[in-house]
Design a protein around this motif. Structure first.
Motif, PDB file in Angstrom:
ATOM      1  N   LEU A 106      -6.581  21.216  18.351  1.00 31.90           N
ATOM      2  CA  LEU A 106      -7.188  19.951  17.942  1.00 31.90           C
ATOM      3  C   LEU A 106      -6.843  18.874  18.961  1.00 31.90           C
ATOM      4  N   ARG A 107      -7.829  18.077  19.301  1.00 34.12           N
ATOM      5  CA  ARG A 107      -7.567  16.872  20.096  1.00 34.12           C
ATOM      6  C   ARG A 107      -7.430  15.727  19.102  1.00 34.12           C
ATOM      7  N   ILE A 108      -6.280  15.055  19.151  1.00 29.51           N
ATOM      8  CA  ILE A 108      -5.974  14.023  18.162  1.00 29.51           C
ATOM      9  C   ILE A 108      -5.938  12.652  18.845  1.00 29.51           C
ATOM     10  N   GLU A 156     -10.542  16.166  16.486  1.00 29.58           N
ATOM     11  CA  GLU A 156     -11.700  16.885  17.025  1.00 29.58           C
ATOM     12  C   GLU A 156     -11.248  18.278  17.442  1.00 29.58           C
ATOM     13  N   ALA A 157     -12.140  19.255  17.277  1.00 29.07           N
ATOM     14  CA  ALA A 157     -11.818  20.609  17.738  1.00 29.07           C
ATOM     15  C   ALA A 157     -11.739  20.612  19.260  1.00 29.07           C
ATOM     16  N   TYR A 158     -10.812  21.388  19.795  1.00 26.08           N
ATOM     17  CA  TYR A 158     -10.653  21.505  21.246  1.00 26.08           C
ATOM     18  C   TYR A 158     -10.782  22.981  21.630  1.00 26.08           C
ATOM     19  N   ASP A 159     -11.641  23.253  22.614  1.00 25.16           N
ATOM     20  CA  ASP A 159     -11.875  24.619  23.076  1.00 25.16           C
ATOM     21  C   ASP A 159     -10.829  24.997  24.123  1.00 25.16           C
ATOM     22  N   VAL A 160     -10.012  25.974  23.776  1.00 24.07           N
ATOM     23  CA  VAL A 160      -8.944  26.408  24.682  1.00 24.07           C
ATOM     24  C   VAL A 160      -9.512  27.141  25.897  1.00 24.07           C
ATOM     25  N   GLY A 161     -10.680  27.758  25.736  1.00 24.41           N
ATOM     26  CA  GLY A 161     -11.288  28.467  26.858  1.00 24.41           C
ATOM     27  C   GLY A 161     -10.866  29.911  26.985  1.00 24.41           C
ATOM     28  N   VAL A 162     -10.341  30.476  25.893  1.00 22.57           N
ATOM     29  CA  VAL A 162      -9.965  31.891  25.879  1.00 22.57           C
ATOM     30  C   VAL A 162     -10.863  32.601  24.873  1.00 22.57           C
ATOM     31  N   ASP A 163     -11.670  33.536  25.375  1.00 22.58           N
ATOM     32  CA  ASP A 163     -12.592  34.269  24.519  1.00 22.58           C
ATOM     33  C   ASP A 163     -12.101  35.695  24.340  1.00 22.58           C
ATOM     34  N   ILE A 223       4.640  31.945  14.134  1.00 15.26           N
ATOM     35  CA  ILE A 223       3.835  30.743  14.313  1.00 15.26           C
ATOM     36  C   ILE A 223       4.512  29.873  15.363  1.00 15.26           C
ATOM     37  N   ARG A 224       3.708  29.352  16.283  1.00 13.77           N
ATOM     38  CA  ARG A 224       4.206  28.397  17.283  1.00 13.77           C
ATOM     39  C   ARG A 224       3.251  27.202  17.302  1.00 13.77           C
ATOM     40  N   VAL A 225       3.826  26.015  17.426  1.00 16.87           N
ATOM     41  CA  VAL A 225       3.025  24.785  17.483  1.00 16.87           C
ATOM     42  C   VAL A 225       3.423  24.013  18.732  1.00 16.87           C
ATOM     43  N   THR A 226       2.422  23.600  19.481  1.00 17.29           N
ATOM     44  CA  THR A 226       2.647  22.856  20.722  1.00 17.29           C
ATOM     45  C   THR A 226       1.865  21.553  20.682  1.00 17.29           C
ATOM     46  N   VAL A 227       2.507  20.461  21.087  1.00 25.64           N
ATOM     47  CA  VAL A 227       1.820  19.175  21.238  1.00 25.64           C
ATOM     48  C   VAL A 227       1.826  18.810  22.716  1.00 25.64           C
ATOM     49  N   ILE A 228       0.648  18.568  23.266  1.00 29.00           N
ATOM     50  CA  ILE A 228       0.505  18.178  24.676  1.00 29.00           C
ATOM     51  C   ILE A 228       0.055  16.725  24.700  1.00 29.00           C
ATOM     52  N   ILE A 229       0.878  15.874  25.316  1.00 27.49           N
ATOM     53  CA  ILE A 229       0.598  14.432  25.342  1.00 27.49           C
ATOM     54  C   ILE A 229      -0.264  14.117  26.565  1.00 27.49           C
ATOM     55  N   LEU A 230      -1.471  13.613  26.327  1.00 22.54           N
ATOM     56  CA  LEU A 230      -2.372  13.237  27.418  1.00 22.54           C
ATOM     57  C   LEU A 230      -2.292  11.741  27.704  1.00 22.54           C
ATOM     58  N   LYS A 231      -2.284  10.951  26.646  1.00 19.49           N
ATOM     59  CA  LYS A 231      -2.138   9.493  26.737  1.00 19.49           C
ATOM     60  C   LYS A 231      -1.288   9.052  25.545  1.00 19.49           C
ATOM     61  N   ASP A 232      -0.949   7.779  25.523  1.00 18.49           N
ATOM     62  CA  ASP A 232      -0.165   7.277  24.388  1.00 18.49           C
ATOM     63  C   ASP A 232      -0.896   7.500  23.068  1.00 18.49           C
ATOM     64  N   ASP A 233      -2.230   7.449  23.110  1.00 15.30           N
ATOM     65  CA  ASP A 233      -3.011   7.583  21.879  1.00 15.30           C
ATOM     66  C   ASP A 233      -3.939   8.807  21.905  1.00 15.30           C
ATOM     67  N   GLU A 234      -3.588   9.793  22.723  1.00 13.62           N
ATOM     68  CA  GLU A 234      -4.417  11.006  22.781  1.00 13.62           C
ATOM     69  C   GLU A 234      -3.515  12.220  23.022  1.00 13.62           C
ATOM     70  N   HIS A 235      -3.620  13.213  22.128  1.00  9.38           N
ATOM     71  CA  HIS A 235      -2.789  14.415  22.194  1.00  9.38           C
ATOM     72  C   HIS A 235      -3.651  15.648  21.896  1.00  9.38           C
ATOM     73  N   VAL A 236      -3.169  16.796  22.303  1.00  5.68           N
ATOM     74  CA  VAL A 236      -3.763  18.070  21.885  1.00  5.68           C
ATOM     75  C   VAL A 236      -2.712  18.843  21.100  1.00  5.68           C
ATOM     76  N   LEU A 237      -3.093  19.241  19.886  1.00  6.85           N
ATOM     77  CA  LEU A 237      -2.219  20.040  19.025  1.00  6.85           C
ATOM     78  C   LEU A 237      -2.704  21.480  19.066  1.00  6.85           C
ATOM     79  N   LEU A 238      -1.845  22.408  19.461  1.00  2.00           N
ATOM     80  CA  LEU A 238      -2.193  23.821  19.543  1.00  2.00           C
ATOM     81  C   LEU A 238      -1.368  24.605  18.522  1.00  2.00           C
TER      82      LEU A 238
END
Length: 847
Positions: free
Chosen positions: A209-211, A550-557, A293-308
């Motif tokens: 998810l892109r948050i 928003e849904a985020y496409d990881v790009g792994v099929d 289960i593993r959860v990862t948060v990737i910080i892109l901006k102060d107000d934009e993250h990707v939750l995996l």
């Protein structure tokens, strides 16, 4: 006036507006969504209104009591029943109870096959109703369902039913065995695969998810710890005990969220993001140690993250991920506002389901019953389909490379589909699966098709909120040889899907093992096509947080079958993706395949009632490679497998065994010129008699053409000592071929320049013996009508069995009709196929 019936719509409210109030685009098209919002916000100035009667207006009844129902006066029973049913329908459809009306179609409430299955399970459990899915679909309206329930309940004996414990799917769980829990059948398969392929990430299940907004990562971690505490399955590991696996639920889990900060990256942030996500989802799990289960948060901006969120499939599936994300958003909302989340207690956990599967499903014989069904349904298992029109040429070494391409159905098309599905009691999934099958049939020309259809396998409420590996794959077999229209395929698809759902508890691996007892060479690789439908993730919308997801496409099929079509059904559109093994299949051909699917949907939206299996969108390719022009060709179909066999035999040697025919003596008063006109007329009216065979891209097609029936009449002079039959066969061998004119001939036999016999001969690829007799009857009828009325009869080839039987009896005992009687004796050896729309009739049914 019944507006619902007149417009073929399910009407709840009718409002009368002044002209000009409806919102339209600049080009004059009605803005459906804008008008819907205006209606819901009551911003229209309404002159008058009418609202259909609701199911009930009193307070809803959540828990149905049979004893209370039986004690009510007759006048109150239907109201009591309706208030409970209304609550159930509202929960399943997510439609406000106040907007559920008596005359509404069940499918108009948005109930797909899965939700109809859940509704049926509740009807069986709560009301003791004996019914299958097919009958539930046929009820159509809420009112019909209410009446059916009342009739069923009024027949029940209260004394006997009050003592019956209502069984749920988990009612026979033995709680004291939880320390030595077996794996479910599906988990067992994944555990064995993991033992064989240690270190594989093929069965990682993930969601990203892109948050957007002010995300507190500590609250993310706290939310997931609360979810893990709530769901045992997220704390489960699978240690090996004496070479077999057991489930072990850990009392607690020291869970931490992993973080990456990309705010300092100046360039290629998106590329770095993709790399991080792909590295994570390609990292395997240790099933014996966990956590899974593993959860990862990737910080892109102060107000934009990707939750995996990444889990092993052995503890989750697609529906589980939707439940997990929904609960995550609820906990995040509560934590950000300082409020406590009160979710309903989970009565059962996944481990209870595994006990049920072993003790109730297996030991009580239910599994064997389901396996018997699948054995009968799938035997003999269809051979691998011919994919030459999709495959890449000269594949040196197949790889595991997978690609995905995308398309969509817009709002206008979806509106048309919804109108058609409600009218015909179809679901969106049934419609789109049937179109998919028709497309596969067109590309492979093989009429028996197996499509793998993953199913959530959660028919009861008790399983809806549990995290676990419930999903099962159903093998839907469609036999399309006798289908002449899209409606035929869709009705068959609906029937097969509903029957499969009745037997969905049988795991795929058990089904395959059962089939291997008959077909030892059977392999999962024989399943080449899959069809999947995804749930749209739901987020809490209670306004407690400003986070946006928003849904985020990881790009792994990944692809378990050669080709997989996946639907993502949203509120105003349907997005679909086609995932395929790119080292085996041509990118260009697959792109065309998906394009044809989109065109087929468009054709269906505009002409659902009459859409043939091979829609006009495919005709041009075939016509271009045939000797006929587009104006000459009416329609194009693939040949059936039987027709292909007959065609290939006919190419090798044209002999009498491939002919259907009859011969009879000419009556003295026959007016030949009128009779020839009658033959021309009948042939011109029956499309299948003007069939030609054409080859395109290595495949055979049947073309129905209009070429003025050139070469239909054949005149042959019979020698003095020659038998008329011999003359007919010689003339047939000389004049009937796939390269020349019509495959049916009217042969006029002369002796000493005098017409003595008339024969009709045709190749078996277009006619059977019964059809030939019927053809003669039509010509005779047309001739007599013209002699009397100076006009030809109107021909309707959809003649009833009784009429056909009478026609055959009329000609059966005439001595001069000898040729067709001999030919008919062998018809049962070659299946009768659908040429003159007579259907598959057997001779014994007609005489």
């Amino acid at each position: 006036m019944n507006v619902s019936a007149a417009l073929e719509l399910q009407v709840s409210d009718i409002i009368l507006l002044r002209p000009g109030q409806l919102l339209k685009t600049s080009s004059g098209k009605i803005q459906r969504q804008a008008n819907k919002k205006a209606y819901e916000s009551q911003s229209f100035k309404v002159l008058a209104s009418y609202q259909e009667e609701c199911v009930g207006t009193d307070e809803l009844i959540e828990d149905f009591s049979l004893q209370e129902y039986q004690t009510l006066p007759e006048s109150k029973k239907i109201q009591y029943l309706s208030l409970h049913l209304k609550a159930s329908l509202s929960q399943l459809s997510n439609i406000s109870a106040q907007n559920i009306h008596v005359n509404q179609n069940l499918l108009a409430l948005g109930l797909d096959s899965l939700r109809m299955t859940q509704l049926l399970a509740e009807l069986q459990t709560v009301y003791f109703l004996e019914m299958n899915l097919e009958l539930l679909f046929e009820l159509k309206s809420v009112e019909n369902l209410l009446n059916t329930l009342k009739k069923s309940l009024d027949k029940q004996e209260l004394n006997s039913l009050s003592l019956v414990k209502r069984k749920t799917v988990l009612s026979c769980v033995v709680q004291n065995k939880r320390d030595k829990a077996p794996l479910s059948f599906a988990q067992e398969r994944l555990w064995f695969i993991d033992q064989l392929e240690t270190g594989s990430a093929d069965y990682n299940a993930f969601e990203a998810l892109r948050i957007f907004g002010d995300l507190d990562i500590s609250q993310v971690e706290e939310s997931f710890n609360l979810i893990i505490e709530r769901h045992e399955n997220l704390r489960t590991v699978f240690p090996s005990v004496e070479s077999s696996a057991q489930q072990k639920v850990l009392k607690s889990l020291d869970f931490k969220v992993k973080t990456f900060d990309l705010r300092t990256q100046e360039n290629a942030i998106e590329s770095k993001l993709k790399d991080l996500c792909q590295d994570e989802v390609r990292t395997p799990f240790d099933l014996s140690q966990g956590p899974l289960i593993r959860v990862t948060v990737i910080i892109l901006k102060d107000d934009e993250h990707v939750l995996l969120i990444n889990t092993h499939h052995i503890i989750s599936d697609g529906h589980s991920m939707s439940v997990l994300i929904k609960e995550f958003s609820l906990f995040m909302n509560a934590l950000s506002s300082g409020k406590e989340v009160k979710l309903p207690d989970l009565k059962f956990q996944y481990i209870d389901y595994t006990f049920w599967q072993r003790e109730c499903l297996e030991e009580e014989g239910k599994l064997e019953k389901h396996l018997k069904y699948w054995e009968n349904e799938l035997s003999p298992f269809p051979r691998q389909l011919n994919l030459s029109l999709l495959k890449e040429k000269n594949v040196i070494e197949p790889t595991t490379d997978v690609k995905t391409i995308f398309s969509s159905i817009n709002q206008e098309q979806l509106d048309k589909i919804n109108h058609i599905r409600i009218k015909n009691s179809w679901t969106v999934n049934q419609i789109l699966l049937a179109l998919y099958a028709a497309l596969i049939y067109r590309y492979t020309q093989q009429d028996s098709i197996i499509i793998a259809v993953p199913n959530a396998n959660r028919p009861l409420k008790e399983t809806q909120d549990i995290l676990g590996f419930f999903i099962n794959t159903m093998l839907i077999r469609l036999d399309l040889e006798d289908s002449s229209s899209y409606a035929d395929i869709t009705n068959q698809t609906r029937s097969k899907l509903l029957s499969a759902l009745e037997h969905q508890d049988a795991p795929l691996q058990n089904i395959v093992e059962r089939l291997r007892l008959k077909e030892s060479a059977l392999d999962v690789e024989d399943i080449q096509f899959a069809f999947n439908s995804l749930e749209e993730n739901s987020f809490s919308k209670d306004g407690l947080t400003d986070l946006r997801y928003e849904a985020y496409d990881v790009g792994v099929d990944s692809a378990k079958t050669l080709i997989n079509l996946t639907l993502n059904v949203k509120e105003n559109s349907i997005e679909f993706s086609l995932t395929y093994k790119s080292s085996l299949l041509s990118d260009v051909k697959i792109q065309k395949f998906l394009s044809h699917y989109s065109q087929l949907i468009e054709e269906f939206c505009n002409n659902a009632d009459n859409l043939p299996i091979l829609a006009p969108i495919f005709n041009q390719d075939v016509i271009t490679h045939s000797p006929y022009t587009q104006k000459q060709v009416k329609r194009v179909y693939p040949l059936t497998q039987m027709q292909i066999d007959l065609y290939l035999q006919g190419q090798m040697h044209f002999q009498n065994r491939y002919f259907m025919g009859l011969i009879y003596e000419v009556e003295e008063d026959l007016q030949l010129d009128v009779f020839e006109k009658a033959v021309f007329y009948v042939v011109s009216q029956i499309e299948t008699l003007n069939l030609r065979v054409s080859e395109y891209a290595g495949q055979l097609y049947q073309l129905y053409v209009n070429d003025n029936n050139e070469g239909l009449m054949v005149r042959v002079e019979c020698k003095e000592d020659e038998d008329a039959r011999s003359a007919v066969f010689s003339a047939s061998d000389a004049s009937i071929s796939f390269e020349k004119e019509a495959l049916i001939k009217a042969i006029f036999v002369y002796k000493n320049s005098k017409l003595t016999h008339i024969s009709y001969m045709a190749h078996h690829v277009i006619l059977d013996g019964v059809s030939m007799v019927y053809f003669r009857a039509l010509v005779d009828k047309a001739y007599k009508n013209y002699m009397k009325e100076k006009a030809f009869i109107k021909i309707d080839v959809k003649t009833s069995t009784q009429e056909i039987s009478a026609l055959i009896k009329k000609y059966k005992h005439k001595q001069q009709s000898e040729l067709w009687r001999e030919t008919l004796s062998g018809v049962n050896d070659i299946p009768v196929f659908n040429t003159l729309n007579l259907g598959q009739q057997k001779l014994e049914d007609l005489f």
